[in-house]
Design a protein around this motif. Structure first.
Motif, PDB file in Angstrom:
ATOM      1  N   GLY A 156      27.025  48.151  38.421  1.00  0.00           N
ATOM      2  CA  GLY A 156      28.312  48.857  38.528  1.00  0.00           C
ATOM      3  C   GLY A 156      28.075  50.352  38.686  1.00  0.00           C
ATOM      4  O   GLY A 156      28.762  51.032  39.461  1.00  0.00           O
ATOM      5  N   PHE A 180      27.319  51.154  42.296  1.00  0.00           N
ATOM      6  CA  PHE A 180      28.522  51.257  43.147  1.00  0.00           C
ATOM      7  C   PHE A 180      29.285  52.551  42.837  1.00  0.00           C
ATOM      8  O   PHE A 180      29.805  53.210  43.736  1.00  0.00           O
ATOM      9  CB  PHE A 180      29.424  50.031  42.951  1.00  0.00           C
ATOM     10  N   ARG A 240      31.626  58.228  35.546  1.00  0.00           N
ATOM     11  CA  ARG A 240      32.452  57.486  34.567  1.00  0.00           C
ATOM     12  C   ARG A 240      33.904  57.948  34.507  1.00  0.00           C
ATOM     13  O   ARG A 240      34.628  57.516  33.621  1.00  0.00           O
ATOM     14  CB  ARG A 240      31.844  57.590  33.161  1.00  0.00           C
ATOM     15  N   THR A 259      35.730  53.423  43.203  1.00  0.00           N
ATOM     16  CA  THR A 259      34.654  52.417  43.221  1.00  0.00           C
ATOM     17  C   THR A 259      35.200  51.025  43.496  1.00  0.00           C
ATOM     18  O   THR A 259      34.565  50.225  44.191  1.00  0.00           O
ATOM     19  CB  THR A 259      33.891  52.394  41.869  1.00  0.00           C
ATOM     20  N   SER A 260      36.375  50.750  42.953  1.00  0.00           N
ATOM     21  CA  SER A 260      36.946  49.429  43.142  1.00  0.00           C
ATOM     22  C   SER A 260      37.180  49.159  44.637  1.00  0.00           C
ATOM     23  O   SER A 260      36.990  48.038  45.110  1.00  0.00           O
ATOM     24  CB  SER A 260      38.203  49.375  42.292  1.00  0.00           C
ATOM     25  N   ARG A 288      27.984  46.938  50.173  1.00  0.00           N
ATOM     26  CA  ARG A 288      27.414  45.776  49.456  1.00  0.00           C
ATOM     27  C   ARG A 288      26.049  45.430  50.024  1.00  0.00           C
ATOM     28  O   ARG A 288      25.116  45.149  49.284  1.00  0.00           O
ATOM     29  CB  ARG A 288      28.346  44.554  49.559  1.00  0.00           C
ATOM     30  N   GLY A 326      26.535  42.668  36.516  1.00  0.00           N
ATOM     31  CA  GLY A 326      27.469  43.001  37.588  1.00  0.00           C
ATOM     32  C   GLY A 326      28.518  41.923  37.772  1.00  0.00           C
ATOM     33  O   GLY A 326      29.039  41.359  36.790  1.00  0.00           O
ATOM     34  N   ARG A 327      28.857  41.648  39.033  1.00  0.00           N
ATOM     35  CA  ARG A 327      29.884  40.650  39.319  1.00  0.00           C
ATOM     36  C   ARG A 327      29.330  39.493  40.158  1.00  0.00           C
ATOM     37  O   ARG A 327      29.890  38.413  40.154  1.00  0.00           O
ATOM     38  CB  ARG A 327      31.044  41.283  40.111  1.00  0.00           C
ATOM     39  N   ASP A 328      28.243  39.762  40.885  1.00  0.00           N
ATOM     40  CA  ASP A 328      27.732  38.778  41.843  1.00  0.00           C
ATOM     41  C   ASP A 328      26.222  38.611  41.716  1.00  0.00           C
ATOM     42  O   ASP A 328      25.556  38.234  42.672  1.00  0.00           O
ATOM     43  CB  ASP A 328      28.061  39.228  43.274  1.00  0.00           C
ATOM     44  N   ARG A 361      42.833  44.349  37.748  1.00  0.00           N
ATOM     45  CA  ARG A 361      41.445  44.546  38.157  1.00  0.00           C
ATOM     46  C   ARG A 361      40.754  43.188  38.354  1.00  0.00           C
ATOM     47  O   ARG A 361      40.003  42.985  39.304  1.00  0.00           O
ATOM     48  CB  ARG A 361      40.718  45.402  37.103  1.00  0.00           C
ATOM     49  N   ARG A 395      38.562  39.581  46.433  1.00  0.00           N
ATOM     50  CA  ARG A 395      38.041  40.354  47.562  1.00  0.00           C
ATOM     51  C   ARG A 395      37.160  39.462  48.436  1.00  0.00           C
ATOM     52  O   ARG A 395      36.595  38.466  47.978  1.00  0.00           O
ATOM     53  CB  ARG A 395      37.294  41.595  47.076  1.00  0.00           C
TER      54      ARG A 395
HETATM   55  O1   DC Z   1      31.032  47.365  35.807  1.00  0.00           O
HETATM   56  P1   DC Z   1      31.760  48.629  36.288  1.00  0.00           P
HETATM   57  O2   DC Z   1      33.140  48.798  35.726  1.00  0.00           O
HETATM   58  O3   DC Z   1      30.917  49.860  36.133  1.00  0.00           O
HETATM   59  O4   DC Z   1      31.948  48.388  37.862  1.00  0.00           O
HETATM   60  C1   DC Z   1      32.557  49.350  38.663  1.00  0.00           C
HETATM   61  C2   DC Z   1      33.165  48.682  39.887  1.00  0.00           C
HETATM   62  O5   DC Z   1      32.143  48.140  40.725  1.00  0.00           O
HETATM   63  C3   DC Z   1      34.147  47.540  39.609  1.00  0.00           C
HETATM   64  O6   DC Z   1      35.313  47.753  40.414  1.00  0.00           O
HETATM   65  C4   DC Z   1      33.444  46.289  40.071  1.00  0.00           C
HETATM   66  C5   DC Z   1      32.427  46.783  41.041  1.00  0.00           C
HETATM   67  N1   DC Z   1      31.172  46.027  40.992  1.00  0.00           N
HETATM   68  C6   DC Z   1      30.932  45.106  41.970  1.00  0.00           C
HETATM   69  O7   DC Z   1      31.757  44.923  42.845  1.00  0.00           O
HETATM   70  N2   DC Z   1      29.765  44.402  41.986  1.00  0.00           N
HETATM   71  C7   DC Z   1      28.848  44.597  41.035  1.00  0.00           C
HETATM   72  N3   DC Z   1      27.697  43.888  41.074  1.00  0.00           N
HETATM   73  C8   DC Z   1      29.075  45.524  40.001  1.00  0.00           C
HETATM   74  C9   DC Z   1      30.274  46.221  40.003  1.00  0.00           C
END
Ligand code: DC
Length: 234
Positions: free
Chosen positions: A41, A44, A96, A104-105, A114, A134-136, A185, A192
């Motif tokens: 995160g 990004f 932050r 960032t979103s 990406r 992270g997310r993925d 969120r 997405r």
């Molecule tokens: O975890 P975070 O809140 O610092 O993440 C910031 C943004 O980045 C949040 O909108 C999700 C995105 N993100 C992502 O798309 N893929 C990731 N591997 C990590 C974060």
């Protein structure tokens, strides 16, 4: 299952929605295992910060791709935590802010961004001995990670945790609006087009709604150590 082929240990992937406790737990688990912690995160967020400084908008894919090729993002240990460095500059605080969070979103949904960060993350984790959050991570970045967690908590509980954080910082927000933002969120991250937030089929689910941070940490450590033993035996 075969023994880990990676030089420094296994790869641990931690995915989940915002507010589930990923950052704190990743940091603590990395310390217990002696592993390196990679906060994707923050990567990004770093791109978003640099795009903003360069006056590049979220939809300007060609410019974003160009920007990413010139970025060297790294992490440096700093006491209990870590510093985020972009081309040698410490951006830990600057990434932050609420404004960078919102940008960032949008930036993190763009394919060129990406793709660029995917390559960087794979390079950083290639030798193992790392925890990526992270997310993925378990679905796209390292689908072959030896240990995967999907960390969640109810939207109400995640909203409540975020609200307490904001209140401690002196921000005037209601609990209801904070929960509503968490839900929004989640929807953005899950729907997405590129690399949406998705649980890997082989991830270990942990719902932290009614667990303390130590309880979750112990559970994660036990899971990783059990997997390491299993890999050693085979
Ligand atoms: O975890 P975070 O809140 O610092 O993440 C910031 C943004 O980045 C949040 O909108 C999700 C995105 N993100 C992502 O798309 N893929 C990731 N591997 C990590 C974060």
């Amino acid at each position: 299952m075969s023994a880990p082929a990676r030089l420094n240990g296994v790869i641990v992937a931690i995915d989940g929605p915002s507010g589930a406790g990923k950052s704190s737990l990743t940091k603590l688990l990395a310390r217990r295992l002696g592993y390196i912690n990679i906060d994707t995160g923050a990567m990004f967020r770093s791109v978003a910060l640099m795009a903003r400084r360069a006056g590049i908008g979220c939809e300007q894919d060609a410019e974003l791709a160009e920007l990413c090729t010139g970025l060297k993002i790294g992490f440096e240990r700093d006491g209990e935590g870590y510093r985020v460095l972009v081309n040698g500059e410490d951006v830990s605080k600057a990434i932050r802010t609420e404004e960078i969070g919102i940008l960032t979103s949008c930036i993190s949904a763009r394919k060129p961004v990406r793709d660029a960060l995917l390559a960087m993350q794979r390079e950083m984790g290639a030798f193992g001995g790392v925890i990526l959050e992270g997310r993925d991570i378990g679905t796209v970045v390292f689908p072959d990670a030896e240990v995967k967690f999907f960390l969640s908590a109810s939207a109400e509980e995640r909203g409540r945790r975020r609200w307490l954080e904001l209140k401690a910082r002196g921000e005037e927000v209601t609990l209801e609006e904070t929960i509503a933002k968490v839900i929004l969120r989640d929807q953005q991250d899950e729907t997405r087009k590129h690399a949406p937030l998705k649980r890997a089929d082989d991830a270990v689910d942990i719902d932290s709604t009614n667990l303390s941070i130590d309880e979750v940490l112990d559970l994660m450590e036990r899971t990783v150590r059990a997997r390491l033993l299993e890999l050693e035996r085979n």
